[in-house]
Scaffold this motif. Structure first.
Motif, PDB file in Angstrom:
ATOM      1  N   ASP A 164       0.998  -1.102  -0.168  1.00  9.02           N
ATOM      2  CA  ASP A 164      -0.095  -0.021   0.027  1.00  9.02           C
ATOM      3  C   ASP A 164       0.897   1.177   0.084  1.00  9.02           C
ATOM      4  O   ASP A 164       1.507   1.688   1.008  1.00  9.02           O
ATOM      5  CB  ASP A 164      -0.916  -0.062   1.254  1.00  9.02           C
ATOM      6  N   ALA A 173      -6.077   0.322   3.854  1.00 12.73           N
ATOM      7  CA  ALA A 173      -5.164  -0.996   4.102  1.00 12.73           C
ATOM      8  C   ALA A 173      -6.164  -1.752   5.092  1.00 12.73           C
ATOM      9  O   ALA A 173      -6.015  -3.058   5.406  1.00 12.73           O
ATOM     10  CB  ALA A 173      -4.115  -0.538   4.887  1.00 12.73           C
ATOM     11  N   GLU A 174      -6.770  -1.109   6.025  1.00  5.58           N
ATOM     12  CA  GLU A 174      -7.706  -1.600   7.109  1.00  5.58           C
ATOM     13  C   GLU A 174      -8.508  -2.737   6.215  1.00  5.58           C
ATOM     14  O   GLU A 174      -9.215  -3.746   6.588  1.00  5.58           O
ATOM     15  CB  GLU A 174      -8.541  -0.780   7.634  1.00  5.58           C
ATOM     16  N   GLN A 177      -6.337  -5.607   4.203  1.00  2.00           N
ATOM     17  CA  GLN A 177      -5.457  -6.496   4.760  1.00  2.00           C
ATOM     18  C   GLN A 177      -6.059  -7.780   4.953  1.00  2.00           C
ATOM     19  O   GLN A 177      -5.385  -9.067   4.816  1.00  2.00           O
ATOM     20  CB  GLN A 177      -5.240  -6.225   6.238  1.00  2.00           C
ATOM     21  N   CYS A 180      -4.948 -10.083   2.083  1.00  2.00           N
ATOM     22  CA  CYS A 180      -3.342 -10.433   1.896  1.00  2.00           C
ATOM     23  C   CYS A 180      -2.554 -11.165   2.914  1.00  2.00           C
ATOM     24  O   CYS A 180      -2.842 -11.125   3.905  1.00  2.00           O
ATOM     25  CB  CYS A 180      -2.698  -8.820   2.178  1.00  2.00           C
ATOM     26  N   LEU A 183       1.265  -7.699   3.939  1.00  2.00           N
ATOM     27  CA  LEU A 183       0.703  -6.604   3.507  1.00  2.00           C
ATOM     28  C   LEU A 183       1.859  -5.532   4.081  1.00  2.00           C
ATOM     29  O   LEU A 183       1.826  -5.531   5.036  1.00  2.00           O
ATOM     30  CB  LEU A 183      -0.528  -6.048   3.830  1.00  2.00           C
ATOM     31  N   PHE A 200      -2.448  -1.068  13.312  1.00  2.00           N
ATOM     32  CA  PHE A 200      -2.134  -2.561  12.799  1.00  2.00           C
ATOM     33  C   PHE A 200      -1.452  -3.382  13.596  1.00  2.00           C
ATOM     34  O   PHE A 200      -1.032  -4.466  13.248  1.00  2.00           O
ATOM     35  CB  PHE A 200      -1.609  -2.404  11.329  1.00  2.00           C
ATOM     36  N   TYR A 203      -2.178  -7.130  13.727  1.00  2.00           N
ATOM     37  CA  TYR A 203      -2.088  -7.758  12.599  1.00  2.00           C
ATOM     38  C   TYR A 203      -0.680  -8.238  12.281  1.00  2.00           C
ATOM     39  O   TYR A 203       0.163  -7.237  11.774  1.00  2.00           O
ATOM     40  CB  TYR A 203      -2.373  -7.057  11.443  1.00  2.00           C
ATOM     41  N   VAL A 206       0.875  -7.599   8.753  1.00  2.00           N
ATOM     42  CA  VAL A 206       1.011  -6.212   8.097  1.00  2.00           C
ATOM     43  C   VAL A 206       2.304  -5.495   8.591  1.00  2.00           C
ATOM     44  O   VAL A 206       2.465  -5.531   9.951  1.00  2.00           O
ATOM     45  CB  VAL A 206      -0.250  -5.347   8.690  1.00  2.00           C
TER      46      VAL A 206
END
Length: 326
Positions: A164, A173-174, A177, A180, A183, A200, A203, A206
């Motif tokens: 991104d 991105a939220e 994600q 992916c 990411l 993030f 995650y 990410v």
């Protein structure tokens, strides 16, 4: 010459507000708001009004005739009497959370402001207030523009290692994600990167990086997909040429780029377009979809599609999808 900026960072986008005080500050605020569709000023309140009167869509009236519970927020447009006016409103039962007063920091020198606009780069601009309003539109934009592209290219797009580019505070991105396997988020704005790191942190797939304008930190042929939304619309021809070259370097063969960019240069017959992005409507760069097509092909991409879209102005933006051939 100094002016006082409207408190965009404190007023909710789309709010229905009242301005208390009908002096030079309120005139400046109304002038600033006339240029953009940010919020609705429904009431102008001041003791100089003897009764309720209509001025266009604006209701003008004295304080004792105002129902202070109606506005979402109330701006006290006075520096000299803001304490007295605040006390009056609080005594009238208005919640303190609805009141917005004018701070000294909102007063700016016009010449300094113009110089800052002329010298501003997209990477160095403070996007904080814009991110706040853009967050509210993220889901709608994703459903309207991005998701149909992803569905159309189902089976073609590889989500194993995605970038991104110019991610801002991560609103797209939220939503991306979950598709992916890995990411990566990159932005030049340190404040936005800090927000993303917190956002993030839960995650593990990410990764967030701060990358000043320049070469991307990713290795050659390491990415499967690059996307960029509502950021490259401000990039100059030179910057777009540089980053499409970088995208070609970091993408694997047959990798895709999905990029949202300006098409403002195609509208020069309808409006005046400046070379400097910060002087143009919505900060758009003097770029057309044909420019992107030329640059992309120069760097080894096949142009899969280009879709012109409205962004406040008809046909002002474009979504280009390009594919690396080798």
């Amino acid at each position: 010459m100094n002016i006082i900026m409207f408190p965009f960072d404190k007023v909710d986008k789309g709010a229905t507000i009242a301005i208390y005080g009908a002096g030079e500050i309120s005139k400046s605020f109304l002038s600033q708001l006339s240029a953009i569709n940010y919020c609705q000023v429904a009431w102008l309140v001041d003791q100089k009004f003897e009764s309720k009167e209509q001025q266009g869509k604006l209701v003008c009236l004295p304080p004792n005739m105002m129902d202070w519970q109606q506005p979402d927020q109330i701006i006290i447009a006075s520096q000299a009497f803001k304490n007295e006016m605040s006390e009056y409103l609080l005594a009238s039962g208005v919640a303190a959370s609805k009141l917005i007063t004018i701070e000294d920091a909102q007063e700016i020198d016009v010449l300094d402001f113009i110089q800052a606009r002329l010298s501003a780069t997209p990477a160095g601009y403070d996007w904080g207030a814009y991110y706040k309003s853009a967050e509210l539109a993220a889901q709608t934009q994703y459903q309207k523009f991005i998701k149909p592209i992803l569905e159309k290219l189902e089976g073609e797009l590889d989500y194993s290692n995605v970038l991104d580019f110019a991610c801002g505070e991560g609103r797209i991105a939220e939503l991306m994600q979950e598709r992916c396997q890995h990411l990566q988020l990159i932005d030049a704005n340190t404040k936005a990167v800090d927000v993303c790191r917190e956002r993030f942190a839960k995650y593990p797939h990410v990764q967030v990086q701060c990358n000043p304008a320049g070469a991307l930190p990713q290795a050659d042929s390491s990415l499967s997909l690059v996307y960029s939304w509502d950021a490259m619309v401000h990039f100059s021809y030179k910057s777009l040429d540089f980053y499409l070259c970088e995208f070609s370097r970091v993408l694997q063969p047959h990798g895709y780029v999905i990029m949202h960019h300006s098409n403002l240069a195609a509208l020069t017959g309808n409006m005046r377009v400046f070379d400097l992005w910060s002087l143009n409507v919505n900060g758009r760069s003097n770029i057309s979809k044909d420019d992107i097509s030329f640059i992309a092909r120069h760097h080894g991409f096949n142009v899969v599609s280009q879709t012109v879209i409205a962004w406040g102005v008809h046909n002002m933006d474009c979504i280009s999808i390009v594919k690396k051939e080798k």
